[in-house]
Design an enzyme around this catalytic site. Sequence first.
Site, PDB file in Angstrom:
ATOM      1  N   THR A  65       0.848  -1.270  -0.114  1.00  0.00           N
ATOM      2  CA  THR A  65       0.031   0.055  -0.199  1.00  0.00           C
ATOM      3  C   THR A  65       0.913   1.253  -0.025  1.00  0.00           C
ATOM      4  O   THR A  65       1.557   1.447   1.048  1.00  0.00           O
ATOM      5  CB  THR A  65      -1.016  -0.026   1.225  1.00  0.00           C
ATOM      6  OG1 THR A  65      -1.510  -1.179   1.067  1.00  0.00           O
ATOM      7  CG2 THR A  65      -1.804   1.135   1.067  1.00  0.00           C
TER       8      THR A  65
ATOM      9  N   PHE B 139      -6.525  -6.659  -1.123  1.00  0.00           N
ATOM     10  CA  PHE B 139      -7.297  -6.328  -0.173  1.00  0.00           C
ATOM     11  C   PHE B 139      -7.444  -7.466   0.923  1.00  0.00           C
ATOM     12  O   PHE B 139      -8.691  -7.796   1.243  1.00  0.00           O
ATOM     13  CB  PHE B 139      -8.732  -6.250  -0.972  1.00  0.00           C
ATOM     14  CG  PHE B 139      -8.540  -4.868  -1.807  1.00  0.00           C
ATOM     15  CD1 PHE B 139      -8.921  -3.499  -1.545  1.00  0.00           C
ATOM     16  CD2 PHE B 139      -8.369  -4.992  -3.470  1.00  0.00           C
ATOM     17  CE1 PHE B 139      -8.701  -2.844  -2.304  1.00  0.00           C
ATOM     18  CE2 PHE B 139      -8.085  -4.040  -3.870  1.00  0.00           C
ATOM     19  CZ  PHE B 139      -8.337  -2.896  -3.766  1.00  0.00           C
ATOM     20  N   LEU B 140      -6.573  -8.275   1.188  1.00  0.00           N
ATOM     21  CA  LEU B 140      -6.558  -9.298   2.202  1.00  0.00           C
ATOM     22  C   LEU B 140      -6.700  -8.567   3.489  1.00  0.00           C
ATOM     23  O   LEU B 140      -6.238  -7.885   3.864  1.00  0.00           O
ATOM     24  CB  LEU B 140      -5.211  -9.931   1.936  1.00  0.00           C
ATOM     25  CG  LEU B 140      -4.493 -10.157   0.940  1.00  0.00           C
ATOM     26  CD1 LEU B 140      -3.041 -10.783   1.035  1.00  0.00           C
ATOM     27  CD2 LEU B 140      -5.137 -11.216  -0.062  1.00  0.00           C
TER      28      LEU B 140
ATOM     29  N   CYS C 162      -3.513  -2.176   9.016  1.00  0.00           N
ATOM     30  CA  CYS C 162      -4.098  -1.273   8.030  1.00  0.00           C
ATOM     31  C   CYS C 162      -4.856   0.003   8.161  1.00  0.00           C
ATOM     32  O   CYS C 162      -4.448   0.968   7.757  1.00  0.00           O
ATOM     33  CB  CYS C 162      -4.723  -2.229   7.064  1.00  0.00           C
ATOM     34  SG  CYS C 162      -3.882  -3.520   6.296  1.00  0.00           S
TER      35      CYS C 162
HETATM   36  C1  UDX Z   1      -8.405  -4.619   6.556  1.00  0.00           C
HETATM   37  C2  UDX Z   1      -9.236  -4.813   5.150  1.00  0.00           C
HETATM   38  O1  UDX Z   1     -10.461  -5.412   5.593  1.00  0.00           O
HETATM   39  C3  UDX Z   1      -8.600  -5.488   4.042  1.00  0.00           C
HETATM   40  O2  UDX Z   1      -9.205  -5.573   2.900  1.00  0.00           O
HETATM   41  C4  UDX Z   1      -7.253  -4.688   3.752  1.00  0.00           C
HETATM   42  O3  UDX Z   1      -6.491  -5.164   2.846  1.00  0.00           O
HETATM   43  C5  UDX Z   1      -6.444  -4.678   5.177  1.00  0.00           C
HETATM   44  O4  UDX Z   1      -7.217  -3.932   6.137  1.00  0.00           O
HETATM   45  P1  UDX Z   1      -7.922  -6.191   8.415  1.00  0.00           P
HETATM   46  O5  UDX Z   1      -6.880  -5.279   9.209  1.00  0.00           O
HETATM   47  O6  UDX Z   1      -6.858  -7.523   8.369  1.00  0.00           O
HETATM   48  O7  UDX Z   1      -8.192  -5.878   7.083  1.00  0.00           O
HETATM   49  O8  UDX Z   1      -8.858  -6.589   9.291  1.00  0.00           O
HETATM   50  P2  UDX Z   1     -10.661  -6.183   9.364  1.00  0.00           P
HETATM   51  O9  UDX Z   1     -11.198  -7.559   9.310  1.00  0.00           O
HETATM   52  O10 UDX Z   1     -10.855  -5.487   8.186  1.00  0.00           O
HETATM   53  O11 UDX Z   1     -10.835  -5.692  10.473  1.00  0.00           O
HETATM   54  C6  UDX Z   1     -10.144  -4.415  11.036  1.00  0.00           C
HETATM   55  C7  UDX Z   1     -10.371  -3.928  12.268  1.00  0.00           C
HETATM   56  O12 UDX Z   1     -11.863  -3.378  12.244  1.00  0.00           O
HETATM   57  C8  UDX Z   1     -10.594  -4.661  13.303  1.00  0.00           C
HETATM   58  O13 UDX Z   1     -10.011  -4.389  14.675  1.00  0.00           O
HETATM   59  C9  UDX Z   1     -12.013  -5.262  13.528  1.00  0.00           C
HETATM   60  O14 UDX Z   1     -12.154  -5.609  14.834  1.00  0.00           O
HETATM   61  C10 UDX Z   1     -12.644  -3.912  13.382  1.00  0.00           C
HETATM   62  N1  UDX Z   1     -14.000  -3.977  12.840  1.00  0.00           N
HETATM   63  C11 UDX Z   1     -14.346  -4.508  11.528  1.00  0.00           C
HETATM   64  C12 UDX Z   1     -15.255  -3.316  13.692  1.00  0.00           C
HETATM   65  O15 UDX Z   1     -14.762  -2.707  14.559  1.00  0.00           O
HETATM   66  N2  UDX Z   1     -16.426  -3.413  13.051  1.00  0.00           N
HETATM   67  C13 UDX Z   1     -16.572  -4.123  11.755  1.00  0.00           C
HETATM   68  O16 UDX Z   1     -17.736  -3.914  11.730  1.00  0.00           O
HETATM   69  C14 UDX Z   1     -15.252  -4.630  11.307  1.00  0.00           C
END
Ligand code: UDX
Length: 429
Positions: free
Chosen positions: A121, A152-153, A260
């Site tokens: 990124t 977008f993992l 991220c």
């Molecule tokens: C994210 C993006 O989803 C992904 O596409 C990108 O490439 C990298 O960043 P990631 O950080 O692995 O992925 O986790 P994600 O499942 O998106 O959750 C991120 C944070 O948001 C977590 O702390 C999660 O608990 C929080 N979250 C997620 C919420 O508080 N509420 C939600 O509804 C969804």
Amino acid sequence: MKLAVAGTGYVGLVAGVCFAERGHLVTCVDVDEEKVARMRAGESPIYEVGLEELLKKNIAENRLFFTTDYERAYSDAEAIFIGVGTPEQPDGSANLSYIAAVCRQIAQSVTRDCLVVVKSTVPVGTNDKVEQYIKDNLVRDVTIRVASNPEFLAQSNAVHDMLHAARIIIGTDDEEAERQLLEIYAPFDLPVVSVSRRSAEMIKYACNNFLALKISFMNDMANLCELVGANIDDVAEGMRYDPRIGAKFLKAGVGYGGSCFPKDTKALTYLARQNGVTLKTVDAAVEINAAQRTRLFEKAKKRLMTFEDMKVAVLGLAFKPGTDDLREAPSLENVRLLLEHGANLVCYDPVAGENFHKKYPDVPLAKSVEEALEGAFCCFIFTEWDEFVRLSPEMFRRKMRVPLVYDGRNIFDPDNMKRGGVEYYSIGR
Ligand code: UDX
């Protein structure tokens, strides 16, 4: 095709393994000898569902290799994917020094025409710099094309997200680069969005920032719900059927963490400031998220008056379930505050305990939920692991000195907890 991947973190390793799984010949490069040795032996250095299995399979089928010898890996690769980190700097900007180091190595090593693909990124305009930098440092007469291909993992689902991505973003400024990337992704058989390099770079930031915004919006709403007697989970249930809004990322809680969202929100607002504008929506999302992390702590502090010498159980340390990653995990700030306020903490996480121990060697780690809860005056939940979701109110009542629960992920039904004799606080309900 013969591919090389620079960096074996989440992005690089998952990409390398999945490219091999789809039939390419892949050499993954990392500077860490010990890590490379482990991967060669079929061991995944990260906890990611299905990754180790595919790693072993593709090594056995002679499509996947690991090395520290970048020169050999890059010299005759048809395409080199850059997947190294772009960590946040103190001013919020992305640190591009790892990318620069790889570019230097590529320029010195390539012996044939080659496509360089930036998967990390990176701020808009970085692909242009990568191209210029490599061209300026080339030692042989070869043609280098540079393309952007953001990923977008999501951690804990990374292999699935790569093999079955909703779309592949291809950012190129010339037809040959586009053709080559389409060829690399042909075996994935997924929808492709082909745009300019700068647009591709921006798509990645736009997606992550929009998702962060969505979560912060729900947290903002949750805090209002508490004041007006509405339930944020019911509100989200009513919202999610609207296809214009979408069903995901509507969960209120103690805020987003991970490698991220916190980094990418800051990097985008930095980019905006550099260009003389303010991204008010993203600034607000960051501010809301920071305040959200300690809301339950503040509530508990008011209710208990003091944490001094009190046994406090913390369930869940990882920034989300399915990972051992603690980066920007909301649990960490709460642990710090609880320790500062004199609490006797006992923490439990089914997977992230080991990583937590490296940061806080003096904080006791329980081996089970039961052990963590035993005799506690108060319990905080920061990660919605399945094994917590299955807990009954009786468990808290039986084990804790005082059955007082602060649930940062809204995993229990408030009425059920009340009926079960637990004093229960969650977010926005
Ligand atoms: C994210 C993006 O989803 C992904 O596409 C990108 O490439 C990298 O960043 P990631 O950080 O692995 O992925 O986790 P994600 O499942 O998106 O959750 C991120 C944070 O948001 C977590 O702390 C999660 O608990 C929080 N979250 C997620 C919420 O508080 N509420 C939600 O509804 C969804």
